[in-house]
Structures are given as C-alpha cells and as structure tokens.
Write a protein that holds these residues in place. Structure first.
Motif, PDB file in Angstrom:
ATOM      1  N   THR A 151     -13.826  -0.353   7.059  1.00 20.33           N
ATOM      2  CA  THR A 151     -12.515  -1.029   7.259  1.00 20.33           C
ATOM      3  C   THR A 151     -11.251  -0.042   7.479  1.00 20.33           C
ATOM      4  O   THR A 151     -10.630  -0.393   8.237  1.00 20.33           O
ATOM      5  CB  THR A 151     -12.396  -1.950   6.017  1.00 20.33           C
ATOM      6  OG1 THR A 151     -12.303  -0.998   4.974  1.00 20.33           O
ATOM      7  CG2 THR A 151     -12.965  -3.104   5.922  1.00 20.33           C
ATOM      8  N   ASP A 152     -11.681   1.222   7.168  1.00 19.74           N
ATOM      9  CA  ASP A 152     -10.457   2.162   7.197  1.00 19.74           C
ATOM     10  C   ASP A 152     -10.513   3.060   8.392  1.00 19.74           C
ATOM     11  O   ASP A 152      -9.521   3.431   8.730  1.00 19.74           O
ATOM     12  CB  ASP A 152     -10.376   2.824   5.946  1.00 19.74           C
ATOM     13  CG  ASP A 152      -9.915   2.137   4.746  1.00 19.74           C
ATOM     14  OD1 ASP A 152      -9.907   0.888   4.740  1.00 19.74           O
ATOM     15  OD2 ASP A 152     -10.204   2.504   3.612  1.00 19.74           O
ATOM     16  N   PRO A 175     -10.523   0.061  12.905  1.00 21.94           N
ATOM     17  CA  PRO A 175      -9.250   0.417  13.405  1.00 21.94           C
ATOM     18  C   PRO A 175      -9.385   1.131  14.680  1.00 21.94           C
ATOM     19  O   PRO A 175      -8.648   0.778  15.729  1.00 21.94           O
ATOM     20  CB  PRO A 175      -8.534   1.031  12.251  1.00 21.94           C
ATOM     21  CG  PRO A 175      -9.047   0.881  11.107  1.00 21.94           C
ATOM     22  CD  PRO A 175     -10.514   0.572  11.314  1.00 21.94           C
ATOM     23  N   ARG A 183      -1.731  -0.522  13.675  1.00 23.57           N
ATOM     24  CA  ARG A 183      -3.001  -1.249  12.889  1.00 23.57           C
ATOM     25  C   ARG A 183      -2.624  -1.819  11.732  1.00 23.57           C
ATOM     26  O   ARG A 183      -1.593  -1.492  11.191  1.00 23.57           O
ATOM     27  CB  ARG A 183      -3.601   0.212  12.476  1.00 23.57           C
ATOM     28  CG  ARG A 183      -4.479   0.807  13.492  1.00 23.57           C
ATOM     29  CD  ARG A 183      -5.175   2.006  12.812  1.00 23.57           C
ATOM     30  NE  ARG A 183      -5.527   2.790  13.998  1.00 23.57           N
ATOM     31  CZ  ARG A 183      -6.140   4.161  13.962  1.00 23.57           C
ATOM     32  NH1 ARG A 183      -6.322   4.377  12.776  1.00 23.57           N
ATOM     33  NH2 ARG A 183      -6.655   4.700  14.810  1.00 23.57           N
ATOM     34  N   SER A 192      -9.102  -4.295   1.310  1.00 23.58           N
ATOM     35  CA  SER A 192     -10.051  -5.045   1.578  1.00 23.58           C
ATOM     36  C   SER A 192     -10.483  -5.560   0.085  1.00 23.58           C
ATOM     37  O   SER A 192     -10.871  -6.676  -0.330  1.00 23.58           O
ATOM     38  CB  SER A 192     -11.256  -4.710   2.054  1.00 23.58           C
ATOM     39  OG  SER A 192     -11.702  -3.291   1.734  1.00 23.58           O
ATOM     40  N   SER A 244     -14.405  -8.647   6.254  1.00 20.08           N
ATOM     41  CA  SER A 244     -13.473  -7.406   6.080  1.00 20.08           C
ATOM     42  C   SER A 244     -13.325  -7.451   7.788  1.00 20.08           C
ATOM     43  O   SER A 244     -12.001  -7.346   7.973  1.00 20.08           O
ATOM     44  CB  SER A 244     -14.180  -6.388   5.818  1.00 20.08           C
ATOM     45  OG  SER A 244     -14.458  -6.369   4.441  1.00 20.08           O
ATOM     46  N   GLN A 273      -9.409  -8.306   9.448  1.00 24.57           N
ATOM     47  CA  GLN A 273      -8.548  -7.401  10.006  1.00 24.57           C
ATOM     48  C   GLN A 273      -8.421  -7.498  11.549  1.00 24.57           C
ATOM     49  O   GLN A 273      -7.143  -7.569  12.254  1.00 24.57           O
ATOM     50  CB  GLN A 273      -9.198  -5.997  10.224  1.00 24.57           C
ATOM     51  CG  GLN A 273      -8.313  -4.773  10.192  1.00 24.57           C
ATOM     52  CD  GLN A 273      -8.807  -3.432   9.834  1.00 24.57           C
ATOM     53  OE1 GLN A 273      -8.714  -2.347  10.419  1.00 24.57           O
ATOM     54  NE2 GLN A 273      -9.761  -3.366   8.734  1.00 24.57           N
ATOM     55  N   THR A 333      -4.640  -8.403  12.984  1.00 25.56           N
ATOM     56  CA  THR A 333      -4.219  -7.524  13.996  1.00 25.56           C
ATOM     57  C   THR A 333      -3.712  -8.399  15.371  1.00 25.56           C
ATOM     58  O   THR A 333      -2.890  -8.174  15.963  1.00 25.56           O
ATOM     59  CB  THR A 333      -5.266  -6.465  14.434  1.00 25.56           C
ATOM     60  OG1 THR A 333      -5.449  -6.034  13.207  1.00 25.56           O
ATOM     61  CG2 THR A 333      -4.629  -5.405  15.475  1.00 25.56           C
TER      62      THR A 333
END
Ligand code: HEM
Length: 500
Positions: free
Chosen positions: A147-148, A152, A342, A347, A455, A459, A463
């Motif tokens: 996720t991080d 992205p 981003r 999460s 997740s 996202q 976005t």
C-alpha cells in the motif's frame, strides 16, 4: 422390425432413460423440497442452465424472491441431486463444517484442467501448505509495502498513461484496471513484469470462460470433443506460462544465493513463489499453485474495480460525494493537480476513520457485482441443514451470491439500488457477517486476499475519483461475460479527462 420387438425396445429405453435422468427427491422434515416453477419433467432445470449466465443470475434472483430463505431443489439430468440455499443460517452451517462440505468431484472434474492442484481445487495437506505460503505473502508487513510503496508507484504510471491520452478519446477502463492489478501481482508475488496484453492473459480468460460453461452444460465432456480445441490450446499456453514462472524463480534463487536480492520492492518481490518453492517439492504443483494465486489475486480485484467505476458513472452524485470525501481527507497539500499526486491513507484505519465512504462504495459495488457470483460444495457425507433439509452423500449445494446480495430479506426493499450509505452508521462502516454477505466466502476457506483487495481498491478508487472525470460512452446496461468470475462483456469503454 417386428412391432412387438420395437415396442419392447422402446419400453426398455424409456425405463433406462427414466432411471438415468430422474433426480432423487430431497426432503425437509419428511416433505419433498419444492422446485422452481419452470422445472420440466425428466430434464429438470437442465435447459435453463444452458442460457447466458446473466439470464441465469436473474433466474436465481427470481427464485430467491419466490422462495425467500426456503431451500429448494434443482435438478440437471445425470448429475447428483442439488439444492440452492439462500438462508444465512444454512450458509453459516456450511462455512463452519468444512469437513462435510468439500470441493468435491463435481467441482474438481470441471476445473481440473485449469486449476490442477492449485489452492482453489486442493483439499487436505496440499491445501494447508498453499494457504500457509499465501499467509506469508499476505503478511501485514508485506501489505504495508504494497500500500505504501508498490501500489502508489504503479498507480502513478496509470495516472500518467491516462493523462497522456487525447482529451475525449475512448479508453477501456477494464483493460486499464486489469493492467494495474496484473503488474502489482506479477511484481509482488512472482518478481516478474507481467502485462494484461500478454498472450497468457488472453488464454487464461478464454480457458476461464470455457471452464465456467462446464458448470452449465451437463454434456461438456461430449461437446468439448468437437468444440474444445481452443480450450485445450489455451490451457496448454496457461500451463506453459506457469512453468515459466517457476523456472524463472528457480533461476533467480540460484543467482541470489551469491548476491543480495536487488528486486524493486525488497524481499516482498517474488515472496509468494519463493514461499511456494520452499514448501512444495514438486515444481508442477508449484506452477499450479502460482497460477491459482495469480488468477485469484488480479482478476477479482480488477473486475470489482471495473464494476465500481461503472456504478459511479451511472451515479454522478455519488461520484461527486466520493471526490469530496477524498479531498477533505487528503487536504489542500495533496490537491488534485500534478502527475505525482498520491492519496496516502492509513490502511490500518480503514474500518473506522479513513475514507469510510470510499470503502462503503466498494462494498456496495461488491454487493451488486460479486466477482465470484456462484459457489458450490459437495457433501462428503450425509448431513442435515439447520432448516431440516436432509442432504445425502454427494449432493451438491449451491448458493448464488449474486442473488443473496439482492435479497430483500437481508438488504431491505431497496436491495436493487446502489446505495453506499447502507454501509455507514454515524460515519463508521457497519460490518456484515460472511453468511449474510458471502462475497469473500467464509469459514476456514475465507478469501486470503480480502485485506489486499480492500487496500488496493480503496487507494485506486480514491486516487482516480480525485484526479479524473469518467463519462460513459452510452447508457447501456453492462452484463458479465462467461467466466468463473465476473468480467464485463465488451469491457468498460469510457471517456476520461483530468478533473479541474
Ligand atoms: C475483490 C476481490 C476479491 C474477491 C471478491 C474474492 C473472493 C473470493 C472468494 C469468494 C473465494 C472463495 C472461492 C472458492 O470457494 O473457491 C476466494 C478465495 C481465495 N482468494 Fe479471493 N477474492 C478477492 C481478491 C483476492 C486477492 C487480492 C487475493 C490475493 C492474492 C485472493 C486470494 C484468494 C485465495 C488464495 C483464495 C483461496 C482460499 C482457500 O481456498 O483457502 N483473493 N476469494
């Protein structure tokens, strides 16, 4: 031929057909189960099952409206007796009794060519070992990298690709979302650069469609002798791709024994295939397992997202509310301009404070368009459901998540409407049991990738709604094409422009 001999032969053939085609009656508390009104003598519901699957979904919805939570019997000539359940209490019993309700021969015979020994087909120790490997891959630490860091990065590429399109040009959003999930799964699970346009993906789509048809056509073993060439070729290409995934990982492991791993996302890249290789000796089985995970991970998530955007395009007020929710959350510093924007969210807080409206949109889309629309189990031994229905050994039990998710008894009179608010109470997400909302299955075989799917989806939705306007090219209602999951027939062509 003498007329007496002819009559005798016809008589014998009739008795033979009667015994082959007849389905034994199943009972609840001594009474035979009801059957749907359009059940025909001898052929039962066999002909009905041959129709397009979206028509079959509607038929299951009608049955649910007519029978409510009452278990009813369906029959297809030459197949074991079957029931359809809609009552969450019965489903809870199924989920909690994995020892009784198995994948069974009925399922495995049809899905064997495509899934082989992979987790979707496996029972017993082979299932356990693959589940454990999956749990390692989907650990909290790995999900954080996903996720991080990984998502992205891939999402930025998607954004750039969409921004580079000419204003007003038509984009197939299903293709775009599929490419995104294919790349993420390819890199994270197998440390490989896989694309949706690869011949493997097309072959897998075809083979999945043909495997889905096997569940509707009781004569598939005969029809495929004449019409199964493309299926056989597709399966061969899929299998070759699986072998290549394994060979690639084995080779990489040899190199890495001498040098530190230099993969894009550290140890996470390739962690699934490495866990599988660590725990299963047979490389052919590893290939099956790898292919099962690839299909489970990328297709379902991409399809869920496609239906979500389809629903958002048909409900612009909800899309606007979603955008406002995300803008409020990310604040002015993270505004919607620039290509590298981003939407970072925690999460771990998904279920309480972070973007609950986006999560509600996703759950509501999954309710109306569940990527696994049907599920079935086979009784490994005789049993009685909580409502008193007796099921003999080998009986097939089916639930249609598509129909249960539209049940007025579970969801109220507005069950057919797309209403994300139904998932919110005082701004927080409400939770549903797996028995009422079986989108991710339940019990010991509950979906392993639920957290990953949530997740990724939240996202991606957050976005893309912040950065783009999506406009459908027509108001046509979209249906799903034949498959084991829920791809959209004809994709999702739409006009995409940067939001100002
Ligand atoms: C919106 C997305 C998803 C949905 C709706 C979904 C739904 C499901 C369902 C209904 C099952 C049960 C299938 C069966 O009974 O044969 C399942 C199983 C499974 N899913 Fe998912 N899934 C999703 C995403 C993912 C992701 C991202 C992964 C990760 C790689 C994943 C991995 C698996 C695995 C490994 C199983 C087999 C579990 C077992 O048999 O023990 N899924 N999923």
């Amino acid at each position: 031929m003498h007329s007496t001999t002819l009559s005798l032969l016809v008589g014998i053939a009739t008795i033979f057909l009667f015994y082959v085609l007849r389905t034994p009656k199943l009972r609840r508390n001594g009474q035979p189960l009801r059957r749907p009104p359009n059940t025909l003598p001898l052929v039962g519901n066999g002909i009905l099952f041959l129709q397009d699957r979206h028509k079959l979904f509607s038929w299951f919805v009608k049955c649910e409206q007519q029978f409510g939570f009452e278990t009813f019997q369906i029959s297809v000539p030459s197949l074991p007796p079957g029931v359809v359940i809609n009552d969450p209490e019965n489903l809870e019993y199924v989920f909690k009794n994995e020892g009784i309700f198995t994948k069974g021969d009925f399922f495995k015979r049809r899905s064997w060519d495509l899934f082989g020994n992979g987790i979707i087909n496996a029972d017993g120790d082979l299932w356990k070992v693959q589940r454990k490997a999956g749990l390692n891959f989907l650990s909290n630490a790995n999900l954080k990298v996903l996720t991080d860091v990984a998502l992205p990065e891939y999402l930025d590429r998607t954004i750039r690709d969409l921004q580079e399109k000419d204003a007003g040009s038509i984009v197939d959003l299903e293709e775009v979302l599929h490419e995104l999930t294919t790349q993420i799964m390819g890199q994270m699970a197998y440390n490989m650069n896989i694309h949706n346009s690869d011949p493997f993906s097309k072959s897998f789509d075809f083979a999945s469609g043909a495997t889905g048809k096997r569940f509707q056509n009781p004569l598939w073993q005969i029809t495929e002798i004449f019409l199964g060439r493309e299926f056989r070729e597709s399966v061969a290409r899929v299998k070759a791709f699986g072998s290549m995934l394994v060979a690639n990982a084995v080779e990489a492991r040899k190199v890495e024994q001498n040098a530190e791993s230099k993969t894009s996302f550290g140890q996470v890249s390739g962690s699934l295939i490495n866990s599988l290789l660590d725990s299963i000796d047979d490389q052919e089985m590893v290939a099956d397992a790898a292919l099962n995970y690839l299909s489970a991970g990328r297709d379902t998530t991409a399809q869920a997202l496609t239906w979500t955007f389809y629903l958002l395009m048909r409900n612009p007020a909800i899309a606007e509310a979603a955008r406002k929710d995300v803008s409020d959350y990310v604040g002015p510093l993270n505004g919607s301009s620039g290509s590298q924007t981003r939407v970072i969210f925690d999460s771990a807080k998904l279920h309480s404070t972070a973007l609950p409206y986006i999560a509600a949109i996703f759950y509501e889309a999954l309710r109306l368009y569940p990527p696994v629309p049907f599920e079935l189990k086979q009784c490994g031994k005789a049993t009685t459901l909580p409502d008193g229905t007796f099921l003999p050994k080998d009986a097939v039990l089916l639930w249609c998540t598509w129909a249960m998710n539209r049940s007025r008894l579970i969801w109220g009179d507005d069950a057919d409407e797309f209403k994300p608010e139904r998932w919110l109470e005082n701004g927080s997400l409400v939770s549903k049991t797996a028995f009422e909302y079986p989108v991710f299955n339940g019990g010991p075989r509950t979906c392993l990738g639920k957290k990953m799917a949530e997740s990724v989806a939240i996202q991606v939705i957050a976005t893309l709604v912040l950065k783009f306007d999506f406009e459908p090219i027509d108001r046509k209602e979209r249906v799903s094409k034949n498959s084991l999951t829920l791809p959209m027939e004809g994709g999702l062509p739409c006009r995409v422009s940067s939001h100002r």
